[in-house]
Design a protein around this motif. Structure first.
Motif, mmCIF file in Angstrom:
data_model
loop_
_atom_site.group_PDB
_atom_site.id
_atom_site.type_symbol
_atom_site.label_atom_id
_atom_site.label_comp_id
_atom_site.label_asym_id
_atom_site.label_seq_id
_atom_site.Cartn_x
_atom_site.Cartn_y
_atom_site.Cartn_z
ATOM 1 N N ASP A 1 0.834 -1.213 0.000
ATOM 2 C CA ASP A 1 0.000 0.000 0.000
ATOM 3 C C ASP A 1 0.864 1.257 0.000
ATOM 4 O OD1 ASP A 1 0.905 -0.442 2.574
ATOM 5 O OD2 ASP A 1 -1.061 -0.373 3.527
ATOM 6 N N THR B 1 9.110 4.338 5.660
ATOM 7 C CA THR B 1 10.530 4.247 6.002
ATOM 8 C C THR B 1 11.219 3.148 5.207
ATOM 9 O OG1 THR B 1 10.121 2.632 7.752
ATOM 10 C CG2 THR B 1 10.050 4.968 8.367
ATOM 11 N N PHE C 1 0.278 11.948 6.031
ATOM 12 C CA PHE C 1 -0.411 10.740 6.476
ATOM 13 C C PHE C 1 -1.816 10.720 5.895
ATOM 14 C CE2 PHE C 1 -2.793 7.945 9.196
ATOM 15 C CZ PHE C 1 -1.910 6.895 9.383
HETATM 16 P P1 IMP Z 1 7.316 1.419 6.567
HETATM 17 O O1 IMP Z 1 7.742 0.111 7.165
HETATM 18 O O2 IMP Z 1 7.757 2.579 7.434
HETATM 19 O O3 IMP Z 1 7.699 1.591 5.149
HETATM 20 O O4 IMP Z 1 5.739 1.454 6.753
HETATM 21 C C1 IMP Z 1 4.861 1.126 5.750
HETATM 22 C C2 IMP Z 1 3.523 0.803 6.363
HETATM 23 O O5 IMP Z 1 3.113 1.840 7.266
HETATM 24 C C3 IMP Z 1 2.453 0.769 5.284
HETATM 25 O O6 IMP Z 1 2.326 -0.534 4.757
HETATM 26 C C4 IMP Z 1 1.222 1.235 6.037
HETATM 27 O O7 IMP Z 1 0.581 0.147 6.668
HETATM 28 C C5 IMP Z 1 1.757 2.169 7.083
HETATM 29 N N1 IMP Z 1 1.664 3.562 6.596
HETATM 30 C C6 IMP Z 1 2.666 4.350 6.152
HETATM 31 N N2 IMP Z 1 2.203 5.561 5.790
HETATM 32 C C7 IMP Z 1 0.862 5.528 5.998
HETATM 33 C C8 IMP Z 1 -0.201 6.495 5.811
HETATM 34 O O8 IMP Z 1 -0.019 7.640 5.346
HETATM 35 N N3 IMP Z 1 -1.444 6.081 6.163
HETATM 36 C C9 IMP Z 1 -1.716 4.844 6.679
HETATM 37 N N4 IMP Z 1 -0.760 3.917 6.859
HETATM 38 C C10 IMP Z 1 0.520 4.258 6.539
#
Ligand code: IMP
Ligand code: MG
Length: 196
Positions: free
Chosen positions: A106, A110, A158
């Motif tokens: 989705d 990070t 977000f």
């Molecule tokens: P990462 O491990 O930091 O890349 O986090 C990715 C995950 O964080 C995504 O698969 C989402 O579930 C959640 N996430 C990141 N940004 C958003 C946002 O803007 N809205 C809702 N969920 C988010």
């Protein structure tokens, strides 16, 4: 506290991507994937739960034979999003050894979840492994990971809706929007377990 549908909509400050804008882009992604993977019978793998709506639409925009599977992960640990441990809560049901795998995400934020998942998938020796993300937040990347297919690049805030949640709310909205500031304060998440 139970909220009515109108109250849910009232939590949204503005819509960033309409249902129609998302659909149009998903159809383009489906066409590109169908072209690139023709004859390869790829496996699409998504992470629950944020990807469920995107996967459903993407799958319908793909015109070649595919298999579809899901994994579940949980991110534990310190409330800072830069740390924490990723753990599988649901493993694959399909054997991906020797298969062409397209991992469908989705949002890449990070990159922590993606890095963990790609490592785990690579260990199963797929014939190829690529990434398709609906949204890419390249500004907040901690690990240099690049998706091969990106729906909307450069997301810098977000968002909720179209599968994406805040505190397990708003996933069912057909558009992607930004929450009002007061909603974030009201629902401020406690530190601890966070489920994707
Ligand atoms: P990462 O491990 O930091 O890349 O986090 C990715 C995950 O964080 C995504 O698969 C989402 O579930 C959640 N996430 C990141 N940004 C958003 C946002 O803007 N809205 C809702 N969920 C988010
Ligand atoms: Mg989430």
């Amino acid at each position: 506290m139970e909220q009515t549908h109108n109250e849910i909509l009232d939590d949204i400050a503005y819509i960033l991507y309409t249902r129609e804008e998302i659909q149009a882009r998903v159809v383009e992604l489906g066409a590109a994937i169908s072209r690139d993977y023709a004859g390869l019978n790829p496996v699409l793998i998504g992470v629950l739960r944020g990807v469920f709506m995107f996967m459903a639409d993407l799958a319908r925009a793909i015109t070649i034979p595919v298999n579809i599977d899901f994994i579940g992960i949980t991110r534990y640990g310190p409330s800072t999003r830069t740390q924490g441990v990723v753990r599988f809560t649901k493993d694959l049901d399909i054997n991906i050894s020797g298969r062409h795998v397209l991992f469908v995400e989705d949002v890449i934020d990070t990159g922590l979840s993606l890095r963990y998942i790609l490592r785990a998938l690579k260990a199963r020796e797929p014939a190829s492994l690529k990434v398709c993300a609906l949204f890419n937040k390249s500004r907040s990347r901690l690990f240099s990971l690049q998706a091969d297919y990106i729906g909307f690049d450069g997301l810098d805030r977000f968002v909720v809706g179209y599968g994406l949640d805040y505190d397990e709310q708003y996933r069912h909205l057909p558009f992607v929007g930004v929450l009002k500031e007061e909603v974030i304060t009201r629902l401020r998440l406690p530190p601890g377990a966070q489920t994707e």
